[in-house]
Scaffold this motif. Sequence first.
Motif, PDB file in Angstrom:
ATOM      1  N   GLU A 131       1.008  -1.073  -0.095  1.00 56.27           N
ATOM      2  CA  GLU A 131      -0.058  -0.041  -0.211  1.00 56.27           C
ATOM      3  C   GLU A 131       0.837   1.286   0.068  1.00 56.27           C
ATOM      4  O   GLU A 131       1.949   1.328   0.743  1.00 56.27           O
ATOM      5  N   ILE A 132       0.555   2.245  -0.876  1.00 53.96           N
ATOM      6  CA  ILE A 132       1.636   3.417  -0.937  1.00 53.96           C
ATOM      7  C   ILE A 132       0.742   4.726  -0.421  1.00 53.96           C
ATOM      8  O   ILE A 132      -0.414   5.073  -1.174  1.00 53.96           O
ATOM      9  N   ILE A 133       1.089   5.436   0.223  1.00 50.45           N
ATOM     10  CA  ILE A 133       0.545   6.628   0.997  1.00 50.45           C
ATOM     11  C   ILE A 133       1.347   7.759   0.399  1.00 50.45           C
ATOM     12  O   ILE A 133       2.489   8.113   0.287  1.00 50.45           O
ATOM     13  N   TYR A 134       0.709   8.574  -0.415  1.00 50.70           N
ATOM     14  CA  TYR A 134       1.455   9.837  -1.041  1.00 50.70           C
ATOM     15  C   TYR A 134       0.782  11.098  -0.093  1.00 50.70           C
ATOM     16  O   TYR A 134      -0.356  11.198  -0.105  1.00 50.70           O
ATOM     17  N   CYS A 135       1.700  11.980   0.006  1.00 54.24           N
ATOM     18  CA  CYS A 135       1.177  13.039   0.702  1.00 54.24           C
ATOM     19  C   CYS A 135       0.759  14.214  -0.038  1.00 54.24           C
ATOM     20  O   CYS A 135       0.151  15.289   0.594  1.00 54.24           O
ATOM     21  N   ALA A 136       0.724  13.934  -1.213  1.00 49.83           N
ATOM     22  CA  ALA A 136       0.237  15.181  -2.135  1.00 49.83           C
ATOM     23  C   ALA A 136      -0.141  14.414  -3.542  1.00 49.83           C
ATOM     24  O   ALA A 136       0.281  13.345  -3.883  1.00 49.83           O
ATOM     25  N   GLN A 137      -1.010  15.137  -4.340  1.00 51.69           N
ATOM     26  CA  GLN A 137      -1.930  14.533  -5.447  1.00 51.69           C
ATOM     27  C   GLN A 137      -0.651  14.646  -6.621  1.00 51.69           C
ATOM     28  O   GLN A 137      -0.592  13.490  -7.485  1.00 51.69           O
ATOM     29  N   THR A 138       0.057  15.658  -6.569  1.00 57.37           N
ATOM     30  CA  THR A 138       1.082  15.770  -7.381  1.00 57.37           C
ATOM     31  C   THR A 138       2.127  14.582  -7.429  1.00 57.37           C
ATOM     32  O   THR A 138       2.954  14.110  -8.260  1.00 57.37           O
ATOM     33  N   ALA A 139       2.652  14.194  -6.228  1.00 57.48           N
ATOM     34  CA  ALA A 139       3.401  13.088  -5.811  1.00 57.48           C
ATOM     35  C   ALA A 139       3.107  11.946  -6.357  1.00 57.48           C
ATOM     36  O   ALA A 139       3.595  11.084  -7.097  1.00 57.48           O
ATOM     37  N   LYS A 140       1.831  11.395  -6.317  1.00 54.00           N
ATOM     38  CA  LYS A 140       1.124  10.332  -7.044  1.00 54.00           C
ATOM     39  C   LYS A 140       1.089  10.409  -8.410  1.00 54.00           C
ATOM     40  O   LYS A 140       1.475   8.856  -9.183  1.00 54.00           O
ATOM     41  N   LYS A 141       0.784  11.152  -9.158  1.00 54.62           N
ATOM     42  CA  LYS A 141       1.074  11.272 -10.585  1.00 54.62           C
ATOM     43  C   LYS A 141       2.342  10.969 -11.039  1.00 54.62           C
ATOM     44  O   LYS A 141       2.763  10.410 -12.078  1.00 54.62           O
ATOM     45  N   TYR A 142       3.254  11.871 -10.363  1.00 51.46           N
ATOM     46  CA  TYR A 142       4.615  11.904 -10.621  1.00 51.46           C
ATOM     47  C   TYR A 142       5.222  10.389 -10.492  1.00 51.46           C
ATOM     48  O   TYR A 142       5.835   9.869 -11.453  1.00 51.46           O
ATOM     49  N   HIS A 143       5.088   9.634  -9.438  1.00 54.98           N
ATOM     50  CA  HIS A 143       5.722   8.438  -8.890  1.00 54.98           C
ATOM     51  C   HIS A 143       4.946   7.373  -9.983  1.00 54.98           C
ATOM     52  O   HIS A 143       5.768   6.465 -10.411  1.00 54.98           O
ATOM     53  N   GLN A 144       3.812   7.693 -10.366  1.00 57.60           N
ATOM     54  CA  GLN A 144       3.017   6.698 -11.354  1.00 57.60           C
ATOM     55  C   GLN A 144       3.710   6.696 -12.654  1.00 57.60           C
ATOM     56  O   GLN A 144       3.610   5.661 -13.482  1.00 57.60           O
ATOM     57  N   LYS A 145       4.521   7.698 -13.020  1.00 60.40           N
ATOM     58  CA  LYS A 145       5.057   7.825 -14.276  1.00 60.40           C
ATOM     59  C   LYS A 145       6.510   6.913 -14.319  1.00 60.40           C
ATOM     60  O   LYS A 145       6.886   6.523 -15.399  1.00 60.40           O
ATOM     61  N   PHE A 146       6.880   6.548 -13.041  1.00 62.03           N
ATOM     62  CA  PHE A 146       8.088   5.577 -12.811  1.00 62.03           C
ATOM     63  C   PHE A 146       7.719   4.271 -12.473  1.00 62.03           C
ATOM     64  O   PHE A 146       8.358   3.856 -11.745  1.00 62.03           O
ATOM     65  N   LEU A 147       6.666   3.843 -12.889  1.00 65.82           N
ATOM     66  CA  LEU A 147       6.372   2.532 -12.870  1.00 65.82           C
ATOM     67  C   LEU A 147       5.566   2.263 -11.529  1.00 65.82           C
ATOM     68  O   LEU A 147       5.545   0.940 -11.122  1.00 65.82           O
ATOM     69  N   PHE A 148       5.298   3.187 -10.691  1.00 63.05           N
ATOM     70  CA  PHE A 148       4.842   2.755  -9.187  1.00 63.05           C
ATOM     71  C   PHE A 148       3.546   2.309  -9.427  1.00 63.05           C
ATOM     72  O   PHE A 148       2.567   2.723 -10.291  1.00 63.05           O
ATOM     73  N   SER A 149       3.121   1.044  -8.764  1.00 58.43           N
ATOM     74  CA  SER A 149       1.640   0.473  -8.847  1.00 58.43           C
ATOM     75  C   SER A 149       0.462   1.295  -8.675  1.00 58.43           C
ATOM     76  O   SER A 149       0.825   2.287  -7.883  1.00 58.43           O
ATOM     77  N   LYS A 150      -0.387   1.377  -9.695  1.00 56.33           N
ATOM     78  CA  LYS A 150      -1.738   1.955  -9.586  1.00 56.33           C
ATOM     79  C   LYS A 150      -2.592   1.636  -8.926  1.00 56.33           C
ATOM     80  O   LYS A 150      -3.872   2.353  -8.754  1.00 56.33           O
ATOM     81  N   LYS A 151      -2.422   0.268  -8.465  1.00 54.92           N
ATOM     82  CA  LYS A 151      -3.508  -0.384  -7.472  1.00 54.92           C
ATOM     83  C   LYS A 151      -3.604   0.063  -6.268  1.00 54.92           C
ATOM     84  O   LYS A 151      -4.671  -0.281  -5.496  1.00 54.92           O
ATOM     85  N   SER A 152      -2.796   0.337  -5.550  1.00 51.50           N
ATOM     86  CA  SER A 152      -2.815   0.542  -4.150  1.00 51.50           C
ATOM     87  C   SER A 152      -2.246   2.104  -3.500  1.00 51.50           C
ATOM     88  O   SER A 152      -1.539   2.026  -2.540  1.00 51.50           O
ATOM     89  N   GLY A 153      -2.424   3.211  -4.354  1.00 57.08           N
ATOM     90  CA  GLY A 153      -1.876   4.537  -4.118  1.00 57.08           C
ATOM     91  C   GLY A 153      -3.202   5.260  -3.274  1.00 57.08           C
ATOM     92  O   GLY A 153      -4.343   5.334  -3.858  1.00 57.08           O
ATOM     93  N   HIS A 154      -2.901   5.774  -2.276  1.00 60.02           N
ATOM     94  CA  HIS A 154      -3.588   6.554  -1.297  1.00 60.02           C
ATOM     95  C   HIS A 154      -2.975   8.029  -1.127  1.00 60.02           C
ATOM     96  O   HIS A 154      -1.971   7.912  -0.768  1.00 60.02           O
ATOM     97  N   VAL A 155      -3.699   8.984  -1.475  1.00 60.19           N
ATOM     98  CA  VAL A 155      -3.409  10.460  -1.200  1.00 60.19           C
ATOM     99  C   VAL A 155      -3.855  10.944   0.089  1.00 60.19           C
ATOM    100  O   VAL A 155      -5.228  10.887   0.157  1.00 60.19           O
ATOM    101  N   ILE A 156      -3.123  11.182   0.970  1.00 62.08           N
ATOM    102  CA  ILE A 156      -3.661  11.583   2.213  1.00 62.08           C
ATOM    103  C   ILE A 156      -2.640  12.901   2.634  1.00 62.08           C
ATOM    104  O   ILE A 156      -1.650  12.803   3.343  1.00 62.08           O
ATOM    105  N   PRO A 157      -3.333  14.232   2.287  1.00 62.58           N
ATOM    106  CA  PRO A 157      -2.513  15.224   2.677  1.00 62.58           C
ATOM    107  C   PRO A 157      -2.259  15.256   3.948  1.00 62.58           C
ATOM    108  O   PRO A 157      -3.082  14.920   4.950  1.00 62.58           O
TER     109      PRO A 157
END
Length: 339
Positions: A131-157
Amino acid sequence: MTLFHVIPNLNSGGAEQFLLTLSNTLVDDYDQYIFTLKNPEQNDLFSKFSSKINFLHKKKELVQLIRDKNKAVVICWMYPSIFEMERLRFFNKVEADVLWNIRHSSFTTFQFKQKLGLYFLGLISRLKKPEIIYCAQTAKKYHQKFLFSKKSGHVIPNGLTKEFVFSKRREQETPYLLYVGRYIHAKGPDILIDVFKEYFKINKTHLLKIAGHGWDLIKIPRSLRKRVELLGNQEDLASLYANAEAFVFTSRTEGYPNALAEACSFGLPIVTTDAGDSRVILNDYPFGEIVNSKKRFLEKLLNLKRPTEKQQKKAALKFRERNNFFKTKETYIKLFSSL
């Protein structure tokens, strides 16, 4: 349930401050351990954590404790912790629910080594499926460009990790603009200095106050030193925010910029670069300006109009309500419960 927080150190960075607030508010809900890569007692924030929280820095002890707990959740804060925990899992066959907590948004153009590291972590995320927690929406978008799994990403500001009190404005003080941030390239200190070289040529009345680690007079051009006040790390920023004419923010890259949110919680006029979740934070905030060049930064700064005290307080209270840390805490608890 037992929570294990794995973090490089407990110095005064944004991730460390957030962990301090989160873990202290969870002490009645979970048994918690904090593992640091070096002795935590030598770090700035160590003494501020609740006495109910246990601290570790020996890897064998961490592995054994995770094995001993029937239901353990391991939260890896930032990249070094993710690499270390995945290494420990591989070589020691550790079974636990592991969360990656990504606190970074992006890297600058020439940070090739860091970007290669992201591709490697992205591949690991596909294999391990954490499970991956991102502190920002931009962080999630950016990391998924680098092959990070899209199935378990949670944005929690982050929300507002500090409860600031509105302090009384000091009427006799020389008017000043406020900057809060460490002296590192990612924070854009050169952008700040370049803008204020021009700003002070035109504006003859205001000062610039800088709060944060790593600044000293050698880094300030001689021509600016009489107009710049270096404050170092500050325990209580409330009076600085309350008395500032405006807040400036010059980061090149961010995750969730805490200082920007704190400035909004005082209703300050703001000029900021477009870094991290700046746009998300300033959405529906009436006194924020986002710029993409030094020229535009200077123009917006010179034309800033300070709202009335009533307007400031109204904007501040609305922002505090939207970004209450209680909401952040509840989102974390829901995620833990779902594992």
